[in-house]
Design an enzyme around this catalytic site. Structure first.
Site, PDB file in Angstrom:
ATOM      1  N   PHE A 120       0.833  -1.299  -0.071  1.00  0.00           N
ATOM      2  CA  PHE A 120      -0.073  -0.030  -0.116  1.00  0.00           C
ATOM      3  C   PHE A 120       0.738   1.231   0.077  1.00  0.00           C
ATOM      4  CE2 PHE A 120      -2.889  -3.147   2.182  1.00  0.00           C
ATOM      5  CZ  PHE A 120      -4.320  -2.485   1.360  1.00  0.00           C
ATOM      6  N   ASP A 121       0.516   2.156  -0.882  1.00  0.00           N
ATOM      7  CA  ASP A 121       0.823   3.523  -0.683  1.00  0.00           C
ATOM      8  C   ASP A 121       0.078   4.017   0.653  1.00  0.00           C
ATOM      9  OD1 ASP A 121       1.805   6.217  -1.345  1.00  0.00           O
ATOM     10  OD2 ASP A 121      -0.235   6.688  -1.791  1.00  0.00           O
TER      11      ASP A 121
END
Length: 218
Positions: free
Chosen positions: A10-11
């Site tokens: 995930f960003d």
């Protein structure tokens, strides 16, 4: 047959934590001080995503380090007043955890700022198996280095890994690292912008991220 998804990268900012207002306000504060009247929100939107020093070098090479320092000072001081979790983020992360999915964060922010955001989200320490920050790499997304480092740390195979993000750096970084990608439609830059970079999937809600993983794993 599509490979199952066992690992999700995930960003953070703009993907899990809504820091768009914070980032825009911080840029506005710093730029108005040095370049009054020259920047508005439309001009600032392209600054979301890249490392700060890269952005400010383009704005003013001679002032880049000073602008970066001022940005960080104001951003940290005002972080908790502006940042908010996106709707459904907790439910999505816990649903993936329950399914045995391994998760990591891959960000272009400094580690201390990301950790401040994790505390604001009130997430358990062991939810993400690793965190790759700008401090950890020589090259930021879209270079594959951050994603490759995260996968190395958590024992992930690119064929069974997916990258979730709100910016073209995330999608291009995913392509460069050989993983599938999810572009989130709540991106400040808009989903039409992200479609140009050919994400594997598009998520309109947090629930869509879980659905995409479930469908890949049937």
């Amino acid at each position: 047959m599509t490979n199952k998804i066992t690992h999700v990268l995930f960003d953070f900012d703009g993907t899990l934590l809504n820091t768009n207002e914070l980032i825009i306000a911080t840029f506005q504060h710093v730029l108005d001080r040095h370049f009054p009247g020259q920047y508005n929100e439309e001009n600032i939107l392209p600054f979301l995503g890249p490392p700060l020093i890269d952005t400010f070098t383009k704005v003013s090479p001679e002032k880049a380090e000073q602008l970066t320092a001022e940005y960080r000072e104001w951003n940290v001081a005002n972080h908790d007043a502006y940042a908010r979790p996106f709707p459904g983020v907790h439910e999505m992360l816990y649903a993936l955890k329950e399914r045995g999915i391994h998760m990591a964060l891959v960000s272009t922010k400094r580690r201390d700022v990301i950790e401040q955001g994790i505390r604001l989200l009130n997430l358990p320490d062991d939810l993400f198996e690793t965190l790759v920050a700008i401090d950890d790499v020589k090259n930021a997304k879209p270079d594959p280095e951050p994603l490759q480092l995260a996968m190395e740390r958590i024992g992930a195979n690119p064929k069974t890994t997916i990258m979730v993000g709100d910016n073209h750096h995330d999608i291009e970084g995913g392509h460069n690292a050989g993983v599938r990608t999810i572009a989130v439609s709540w991106s400040a830059k808009g989903i039409d912008f992200l479609k140009q970079f050919n994400p594997t999937y598009i998520a309109d809600t947090m629930e869509d991220i879980v659905r995409i993983v479930d469908e890949a794993n049937r």
